[in-house]
Design a protein around this motif. Structure first.
Motif, PDB file in Angstrom:
ATOM      1  N   THR A 105      85.187  78.978  99.816  1.00  0.00           N
ATOM      2  CA  THR A 105      86.529  79.283 100.299  1.00  0.00           C
ATOM      3  C   THR A 105      86.533  79.719 101.765  1.00  0.00           C
ATOM      4  OG1 THR A 105      87.178  80.014  98.079  1.00  0.00           O
ATOM      5  CG2 THR A 105      88.606  80.668  99.908  1.00  0.00           C
ATOM      6  N   LEU A 106      87.475  79.142 102.530  1.00  0.00           N
ATOM      7  CA  LEU A 106      87.766  79.578 103.889  1.00  0.00           C
ATOM      8  C   LEU A 106      89.028  80.427 103.846  1.00  0.00           C
ATOM      9  CD1 LEU A 106      87.260  76.184 105.803  1.00  0.00           C
ATOM     10  CD2 LEU A 106      85.542  77.936 105.274  1.00  0.00           C
ATOM     11  N   THR A 107      89.042  81.535 104.574  1.00  0.00           N
ATOM     12  CA  THR A 107      90.181  82.453 104.526  1.00  0.00           C
ATOM     13  C   THR A 107      90.798  82.614 105.919  1.00  0.00           C
ATOM     14  OG1 THR A 107      88.750  84.382 104.907  1.00  0.00           O
ATOM     15  CG2 THR A 107      89.162  83.727 102.614  1.00  0.00           C
ATOM     16  N   GLY A 108      92.014  83.160 105.931  1.00  0.00           N
ATOM     17  CA  GLY A 108      92.719  83.356 107.192  1.00  0.00           C
ATOM     18  C   GLY A 108      93.043  82.052 107.886  1.00  0.00           C
ATOM     19  N   VAL A 109      93.393  81.039 107.107  1.00  0.00           N
ATOM     20  CA  VAL A 109      93.617  79.691 107.626  1.00  0.00           C
ATOM     21  C   VAL A 109      95.021  79.578 108.231  1.00  0.00           C
ATOM     22  CG1 VAL A 109      93.748  77.242 107.036  1.00  0.00           C
ATOM     23  CG2 VAL A 109      92.024  78.709 105.945  1.00  0.00           C
ATOM     24  N   THR A 110      95.109  78.927 109.372  1.00  0.00           N
ATOM     25  CA  THR A 110      96.397  78.594 109.989  1.00  0.00           C
ATOM     26  C   THR A 110      96.370  77.127 110.421  1.00  0.00           C
ATOM     27  OG1 THR A 110      95.585  79.343 112.155  1.00  0.00           O
ATOM     28  CG2 THR A 110      96.809  80.943 110.817  1.00  0.00           C
ATOM     29  N   GLY A 111      97.525  76.622 110.834  1.00  0.00           N
ATOM     30  CA  GLY A 111      97.579  75.287 111.414  1.00  0.00           C
ATOM     31  C   GLY A 111      97.815  74.158 110.441  1.00  0.00           C
ATOM     32  N   ILE A 112      98.127  74.445 109.180  1.00  0.00           N
ATOM     33  CA  ILE A 112      98.394  73.382 108.218  1.00  0.00           C
ATOM     34  C   ILE A 112      99.828  72.905 108.413  1.00  0.00           C
ATOM     35  CG2 ILE A 112      98.446  72.729 105.781  1.00  0.00           C
ATOM     36  CD1 ILE A 112      96.468  75.003 105.250  1.00  0.00           C
ATOM     37  N   ALA A 113      99.992  71.723 108.990  1.00  0.00           N
ATOM     38  CA  ALA A 113     101.321  71.218 109.337  1.00  0.00           C
ATOM     39  C   ALA A 113     101.929  70.349 108.236  1.00  0.00           C
ATOM     40  CB  ALA A 113     101.262  70.427 110.634  1.00  0.00           C
ATOM     41  N   VAL A 114     101.090  69.728 107.413  1.00  0.00           N
ATOM     42  CA  VAL A 114     101.577  68.884 106.318  1.00  0.00           C
ATOM     43  C   VAL A 114     100.766  69.183 105.068  1.00  0.00           C
ATOM     44  CG1 VAL A 114     102.305  67.046 107.874  1.00  0.00           C
ATOM     45  CG2 VAL A 114     100.004  66.990 106.902  1.00  0.00           C
ATOM     46  N   ALA A 115     101.286  68.827 103.910  1.00  0.00           N
ATOM     47  CA  ALA A 115     100.587  69.057 102.645  1.00  0.00           C
ATOM     48  C   ALA A 115      99.388  68.114 102.527  1.00  0.00           C
ATOM     49  CB  ALA A 115     101.534  68.853 101.484  1.00  0.00           C
ATOM     50  N   HIS A 116      98.333  68.605 101.878  1.00  0.00           N
ATOM     51  CA  HIS A 116      97.127  67.811 101.660  1.00  0.00           C
ATOM     52  C   HIS A 116      96.739  67.905 100.190  1.00  0.00           C
ATOM     53  CE1 HIS A 116      96.503  67.378 105.979  1.00  0.00           C
ATOM     54  NE2 HIS A 116      96.727  68.681 106.095  1.00  0.00           N
ATOM     55  N   GLY A 117      96.441  66.765  99.575  1.00  0.00           N
ATOM     56  CA  GLY A 117      96.081  66.738  98.175  1.00  0.00           C
ATOM     57  C   GLY A 117      94.613  67.012  97.942  1.00  0.00           C
ATOM     58  N   ALA A 118      94.289  67.429  96.715  1.00  0.00           N
ATOM     59  CA  ALA A 118      92.894  67.650  96.341  1.00  0.00           C
ATOM     60  C   ALA A 118      92.100  66.365  96.536  1.00  0.00           C
ATOM     61  CB  ALA A 118      92.817  68.122  94.901  1.00  0.00           C
ATOM     62  N   GLY A 119      90.852  66.530  96.967  1.00  0.00           N
ATOM     63  CA  GLY A 119      89.992  65.381  97.191  1.00  0.00           C
ATOM     64  C   GLY A 119      89.949  64.887  98.616  1.00  0.00           C
ATOM     65  N   GLN A 120      90.873  65.364  99.472  1.00  0.00           N
ATOM     66  CA  GLN A 120      90.829  64.943 100.867  1.00  0.00           C
ATOM     67  C   GLN A 120      89.615  65.560 101.575  1.00  0.00           C
ATOM     68  OE1 GLN A 120      94.485  65.614 102.962  1.00  0.00           O
ATOM     69  NE2 GLN A 120      95.567  63.969 101.904  1.00  0.00           N
ATOM     70  N   THR A 121      89.110  64.854 102.581  1.00  0.00           N
ATOM     71  CA  THR A 121      87.913  65.283 103.290  1.00  0.00           C
ATOM     72  C   THR A 121      88.233  66.423 104.262  1.00  0.00           C
ATOM     73  OG1 THR A 121      87.058  63.033 103.154  1.00  0.00           O
ATOM     74  CG2 THR A 121      85.981  64.520 104.707  1.00  0.00           C
ATOM     75  N   VAL A 122      87.331  67.413 104.300  1.00  0.00           N
ATOM     76  CA  VAL A 122      87.452  68.546 105.223  1.00  0.00           C
ATOM     77  C   VAL A 122      86.235  68.517 106.141  1.00  0.00           C
ATOM     78  CG1 VAL A 122      87.730  71.041 105.439  1.00  0.00           C
ATOM     79  CG2 VAL A 122      88.571  69.866 103.386  1.00  0.00           C
TER      80      VAL A 122
END
Length: 293
Positions: A105-122
């Motif tokens: 888990t990554l915490t304190g995340v910002t900058g998510i402008a659109v929804a992303h589904g499970a399985g997408q590459t990070v």
């Protein structure tokens, strides 16, 4: 090193002008000085303007759970070494984070402008230093069986996706204020070494220190004086062009001599792939360099 005040005073002396001039005002010269210094910095890979960053980087992972625009955590399949980077890249989103929790888990995340589904590459993003200007080299140190080899491949304009990746590759991504390095194709535990050209010091006050050694300041002042004549004067006497070109020629001559010495040293330690690229790829001339231990 020197200050902006020193450079500006030199410019006034060259132009036989004073601080109260209506043509070459302090404001105009203050704007020209860092502009000329950046131009000079780009003439060569100046040793005193080089920076270096090294870390063990994570590899790409995948989303375990979907994200929305209000999400502040990213749960993914693996986060080994993600504490060494500062942001994640998911599709078009650059997502800075402040911490790593547990094994996924990554915490304190910002900058998510659109929804992303499970399985997408990070993808992990390495934040480049605040004085970063341009990449010089990126080395991927990898242990393979009985030897260590370092691969280098930089895509200047874009990066492309292939699964599995044929070789390490990287490119620079920018958000509004920060530059990040995106790397793909490396292995878990690879050490990435980044060499970059620094941006010369950005002046905010007269007392701020220039990045350039004093021996180069007279020529920088001459270039500033030439540009001041070309931009803010009628230049009917041709003085601006003469000053600018003369100073630029002297700096280029100095950098050429420096570069020849540096290249002569590097030839002693650097070799190129004689016939085959990394991982058995048969292409040559792809911008790779290797060092065998």
């Amino acid at each position: 090193t020197t200050t902006r005040q020193t450079i500006r005073n030199d410019v006034y002396q060259i132009l036989n002008d004073t601080d109260t001039s209506q043509v070459f005002t302090t404001t105009k010269l203050n704007a020209l000085i860092p502009e000329i210094e950046l131009e000079v910095a780009q003439m060569w890979k100046w040793q005193f303007l080089r920076g270096r960053q090294q870390l063990i980087t994570p590899v790409y992972s995948t989303l375990e759970t979907a994200l929305t625009t209000v999400s502040t955590t990213i749960v993914m399949g693996d986060n080994d070494n993600w504490e060494n980077t500062q942001a994640a890249y998911i599709m078009q989103d650059i997502c800075p984070y402040t911490g790593v929790s547990g094994s996924d888990t990554l915490t304190g995340v910002t900058g998510i402008a659109v929804a992303h589904g499970a399985g997408q590459t990070v993808y992990p993003l390495i934040q480049l230093p605040s004085d970063y200007h341009k990449l010089i080299d990126v080395y991927f140190g990898r242990t393979e069986t009985m030897y260590t080899r370092k691969y280098l491949y930089i895509l200047e304009t874009d990066w492309w996706q292939q699964s599995p990746y044929a070789w390490p590759a990287c490119t620079v991504l920018n958000d509004a204020t920060v530059a990040y390095l995106l790397c793909v194709g490396h292995a878990v535990g690879d050490t990435i070494t980044i060499q970059y050209q620094k941006r010369p010091a950005t002046y905010t006050t007269d007392a701020d220190i220039s990045s350039f050694p004093n021996e180069y300041i007279p020529y920088i002042a001459m270039m500033v004086a030439g540009q001041a004549k070309l931009r803010y004067d009628d230049n009917l006497d041709g003085m601006g062009k003469v000053l600018y070109e003369e100073a630029k020629g002297k700096i280029l001559m100095m950098t050429k001599l420096y570069g020849e010495r540096e290249q002569g040293m590097s030839r002693l330690v650097r070799t190129n792939y004689p016939s085959r690229g990394p991982q058995g790829y048969s292409g040559t001339g792809l911008g790779y360099g290797n060092w065998n231990a």
